[in-house]
Design an enzyme around this catalytic site. Structure first.
Site, PDB file in Angstrom:
ATOM      1  N   GLU A 150       7.611   4.111  -4.315  1.00 44.10           N
ATOM      2  CA  GLU A 150       6.832   3.754  -5.507  1.00 44.10           C
ATOM      3  C   GLU A 150       7.721   3.658  -6.744  1.00 44.10           C
ATOM      4  OE1 GLU A 150       3.416   6.260  -6.070  1.00 44.10           O
ATOM      5  OE2 GLU A 150       2.360   5.336  -4.392  1.00 44.10           O
ATOM      6  N   ARG A 176       4.752 -12.797   4.482  1.00 52.36           N
ATOM      7  CA  ARG A 176       3.603 -12.828   3.574  1.00 52.36           C
ATOM      8  C   ARG A 176       3.841 -11.851   2.438  1.00 52.36           C
ATOM      9  NH1 ARG A 176       0.457 -15.876   6.753  1.00 52.36           N
ATOM     10  NH2 ARG A 176      -1.028 -16.182   5.065  1.00 52.36           N
TER      11      ARG A 176
END
Ligand SMILES: *Cc1c(COP(=O)(O)O)cnc(C)c1O
Length: 442
Positions: free
Chosen positions: A55, A237
């Protein structure tokens, strides 16, 4: 790809992947948002980078052990800027999970809830995330939609400018999902600047064409540019958001923590690989061939008497206007072509007399077949086969009564089984496709 572990541990999933590989090889993949990622892209995307939490951004993560993924992400950022020829005045965020969350991250990062955004209507070629009522974008922001000109079926920049003056949006979006012509990004930027709005380009469909130099670039003037990475670009993707330095903080915060948690570093590695590939002469050739192939396909279809939206194509996609046959016929043609192993999608067209689930258009594109090495000659043949299906099966009437439509489609699909035309076209499609190998699949 070697799936030996999967084969042993989960034959059920393995079998389904094998079947899909067969489908991707056997027929013609002509959905314009699809292409084939290379084996190298797939390997990076399927790698152990999947295991890592990271993160926040390189150098300021909330987790330890990010030394390698920091380097992966920075490499991806560097290549992204290189591929589009960008200098220090632009920043790029490579963490968005896909195009839809990326667009929402831009809106959330730059605007206040309820602010006005201007974009193209969905049934005129805009994307779901450009303010379709069913999408969160329209629930959280106020959208004003511009349209294509009813006659030319292309953008009318004077009309867009007028609408912008009238509504004073904070953000103006261009770049579309179903628009077969060149977009004047410069003009769109100037319109935005004339009313103090931020200009945004969503180049999801055409980012590969822009790298290849066959479509004008939205750089170096557009304020914010979003792209998916899995369409003409041939990556995994995912998505990227480019912005001028002054918007860096807002965009980064919009993505994390605004919209997302941990970034998919395996995907980011795959994007880095696709970007490296995109800077080769082979990639440039691929994009040039996409344009030639789409033109050849368009000509072939028009020679057969079919009507195309805007009368042709400058890019990788085209749309067949089925209104001359009657409203709502798109789904029949999608099903009939699928039965003949040609993948396309039904598509709402400008001023469609029929609702989006039963639209009156078909959208076709050439990136995937071009990746297999097909050229104008094959597109000529494909055009003839598609036209044959259209001319025979678009005659089926779509009931005006909404209740009866689903069963009409079901009945139609059943009638395709053992249909002689389908059988004949399918065998020709398979013969045509079998001469070409499939990147990442073979
Ligand atoms: C495909 C597309 C998107 C969304 O991408 P997903 O990855 O499917 O969420 C956004 N905008 C445009 C113009 C697109 O064509």
């Amino acid at each position: 790809m070697n799936y030996e572990h999967l084969k042993k541990e989960d034959p059920e999933v393995y079998e389904l992947i094998q079947k899909e590989a067969g489908r991707q090889k056997e027929g013609l993949e002509m959905i314009p948002s699809e292409s084939y990622a290379s084996a190298a892209v797939l390997e990076a995307t399927g790698s152990i980078l999947n295991n890592k939490y990271a993160e926040n951004y390189p150098g300021r993560r909330y987790y330890g052990g990010c030394v390698n993924v920091d380097l992966v992400e920075r490499l991806c950022q560097k290549r992204a800027k290189e591929a589009f020829g960008l200098g220090d005045n632009y920043h790029v965020n490579v963490q968005p999970y896909s195009g839809s969350p990326a667009n929402l991250a831009v809106y959330v990062g730059l605007l206040n809830l309820g602010d006005t955004i201007m974009a193209l209507r969905l049934d005129h070629g805009g994307h779901l995330t450009h303010g379709n009522p069913a999408n969160l974008s329209a629930k959280a922001f106020k959208f004003v939609h511009y349209e294509v000109n009813a006659k030319t079926e292309t953008l009318d920049y004077d009309a867009i400018e007028k609408l912008a003056f009238e509504h004073k949006p904070k953000l103006i979006v261009s770049g579309f999902t179903s628009y077969p012509r060149i977009i004047d990004f410069k003009r769109m930027h100037e319109i935005a600047k004339s009313i103090g709005a931020i200009s945004m380009v969503d180049m999801s469909h055409i980012s590969g064409l822009i790298i290849g130099g066959v479509h004008p670039s939205p750089f170096p003037f557009t304020d914010v540019v979003m792209t998916t990475t899995h369409k003409t670009l041939r990556g995994p993707r995912g998505a990227m958001i480019f912005c001028k330095k002054e918007y860096k903080e807002q965009i980064d915060k919009g993505v994390f923590p605004g919209m997302q948690g941990g970034p998919h570093e395996h995907t980011i590695a795959g994007i880095a690989v696709a970007l490296k590939e995109s800077m080769t002469p082979e990639f440039k050739e691929y994009t040039e061939q996409i344009i030639k192939n789409t033109k050849a396909l368009a000509e072939s279809l028009m020679e057969e008497g079919l009507k195309l939206i805007s009368g042709g194509s400058d890019n990788h996609l085209l749309m067949i206007d089925l209104r001359p046959f009657g409203p709502g016929r798109g789904i029949f043609i999608e099903k009939a072509l699928e039965a003949a192993e040609i993948s396309v999608n039904k598509q709402p067209i400008p001023n469609d007399p029929s609702p989006p689930f039963y639209p009156s258009g078909i959208r076709l594109g050439t990136p995937a077949v071009t990746s297999r090495g097909m050229k104008e000659q094959e597109m000529q043949k494909a055009g003839k086969l598609i036209a044959r299906i259209v001319k025979e099966f678009a005659l089926t009437e779509m009931p005006l009564d909404r209740e009866k439509r689903a069963s009409a489609v079901k009945e139609f699909a059943a009638s395709l089984e053992n249909h002689p035309t389908i059988k004949e076209v399918k065998s020709q499609v398979i013969a045509l496709a079998s001469k070409f190998s499939v990147p990442g699949v073979d």
